[in-house]
Design an enzyme around this catalytic site. Structure first.
Site, PDB file in Angstrom:
ATOM      1  CG  ASP A  48      -0.241   0.087   2.425  1.00  0.00           C
ATOM      2  OD1 ASP A  48       0.803  -0.142   2.642  1.00  0.00           O
ATOM      3  OD2 ASP A  48      -0.960   0.216   3.466  1.00  0.00           O
ATOM      4  CB  SER A  49       4.574   1.649   0.215  1.00  0.00           C
ATOM      5  OG  SER A  49       5.130   0.551  -0.569  1.00  0.00           O
ATOM      6  CE  LYS A 116       2.910  -6.105   3.955  1.00  0.00           C
ATOM      7  NZ  LYS A 116       2.450  -4.714   4.822  1.00  0.00           N
ATOM      8  CD  GLU A 118       0.121  -1.492   8.006  1.00  0.00           C
ATOM      9  OE1 GLU A 118      -0.445  -0.718   8.969  1.00  0.00           O
ATOM     10  OE2 GLU A 118       0.858  -1.340   7.016  1.00  0.00           O
ATOM     11  CD  GLU A 185       7.634  -0.319   8.259  1.00  0.00           C
ATOM     12  OE1 GLU A 185       6.543  -1.302   7.708  1.00  0.00           O
ATOM     13  OE2 GLU A 185       7.851   0.890   7.780  1.00  0.00           O
TER      14      GLU A 185
HETATM   15  O1  KIV Z   1       3.888  -1.235   1.868  1.00  0.00           O
HETATM   16  C1  KIV Z   1       4.776  -1.519   2.024  1.00  0.00           C
HETATM   17  O2  KIV Z   1       5.822  -0.974   1.450  1.00  0.00           O
HETATM   18  C2  KIV Z   1       4.979  -2.166   3.323  1.00  0.00           C
HETATM   19  C3  KIV Z   1       6.474  -2.529   3.479  1.00  0.00           C
HETATM   20  C4  KIV Z   1       7.093  -1.356   4.246  1.00  0.00           C
HETATM   21  C5  KIV Z   1       6.688  -3.807   4.260  1.00  0.00           C
HETATM   22  O3  KIV Z   1       4.080  -2.724   3.750  1.00  0.00           O
END
Ligand code: KIV
Length: 284
Positions: A48-49, A116, A118, A185
């Site tokens: 999501d980055s 994934k 969080e 992280e």
């Molecule tokens: O979205 C992302 O880039 C991440 C990484 C920082 C692990 O979750």
């Protein structure tokens, strides 16, 4: 092409048992996925980055499931030899297990092979429900960007003994809920090592020290396409933004001076076409 790794082999990939460290990198589109695959990384995280690195948002909170589906599908079309991890955006797994499974399935249908999400103990029902729907889940603990406001900013987590203990408890909870791996992280290196030692599943660190079972970095950070000031855990292996500026400036200069395009860069017209297109005054 099929991925070089699968979740079952990854689940047991612990360095303490002599396994090779896991390599994960983010990618958000077809060229990024092709590059990551050619480089031989194990996993591509369609993170999501994408919010900060591609879409111009300040944080990850604006990204939607539709955005993630769009980017995961682009990555999947590159058919990388890497396992594709689809990141579940904020609010796609917070409202109930049914919602979480529905949204996880959308990412799988877009081309991810696992998802994934969080969070620790609070997220156990969502993790269990998604795993029960036969979708492998990777956890994500520590500095979790979707909690930016709750954390009071993007701060290193688990610095205090009680917070470190809570993070280890969260890690054990997501493992027990069925996660096959967990991203850790933004925590002190000794905590990264302690979480890694406490779990049977592998840890993939980002700013969590050298003792995790693998490492992940953001594509744009590794290649120097991101902001000039990156977090201290980033190692930059190229400076593509600088190269790109130089290349585009050279193109602009060539266009302005008339040096581009040359005849070799143009399609040649036949004599007949040339004559027909010539102004009347120039015709024989
Ligand atoms: O979205 C992302 O880039 C991440 C990484 C920082 C692990 O979750």
């Amino acid at each position: 092409m099929s991925p070089r790794v699968d979740v079952q082999t990854l689940r047991g990939r612990k360095r303490r048992d002599g396994a090779e460290p896991i390599v994960m990198v983010t990618a958000y589109d077809h060229p990024g996925a092709s590059i990551a695959s050619a480089a031989g990384v194990d996993l591509i995280l369609v993170g999501d980055s994408v919010a900060n690195n591609v879409l111009g948002y300040e944080d990850t909170l604006s990204v939607t499931v539709d955005d993630m589906v769009h980017h995961i599908a682009a990555v999947a079309r590159a058919r990388p030899e890497c396992l594709i991890v689809g990141d579940m955006p904020w609010m796609s797994y917070h409202l109930g297990s049914e919602d979480a499974v529905f949204n996880a399935a959308r990412l799988i249908r877009a081309g991810a092979q696992c998802v994934k999400l969080e969070g620790g103990r609070k997220r156990v029902p969502a993790i269990e429900a998604i795993v029960n729907a036969e979708i492998p889940v990777m956890g994500h603990l520590g500095l979790t960007p979707q909690s930016v406001h709750a954390m009071g900013g993007m701060r290193v987590q688990g610095r205090r003994v009680d917070a470190a203990g809570a993070l280890i408890a969260d890690a054990k909870a997501v493992e027990a809920a069925g996660c096959f791996a967990v991203v850790v992280e933004g925590v002190p290196d000794a905590l990264g090592a302690a979480v890694t030692a406490a779990l049977e599943i592998p840890t993939i660190g980002i700013g969590a020290g050298a003792d995790c079972d693998g490492q992940v970095l953001v594509f744009h950070d590794v290649l120097g396409l991101g902001p000039a000031r990156a977090p201290k855990f980033v190692r930059r292996y190229a400076n593509l933004a600088e190269d790109a500026v130089k290349a585009l400036a050279a193109f602009a200069a060539d266009v302005r001076s008339g040096a581009f395009p040359t005849a070799a860069e143009s399609y040649e017209a036949s004599e007949q076409l040339r004559a027909a297109l010539a102004p009347r005054s120039e015709r024989a």
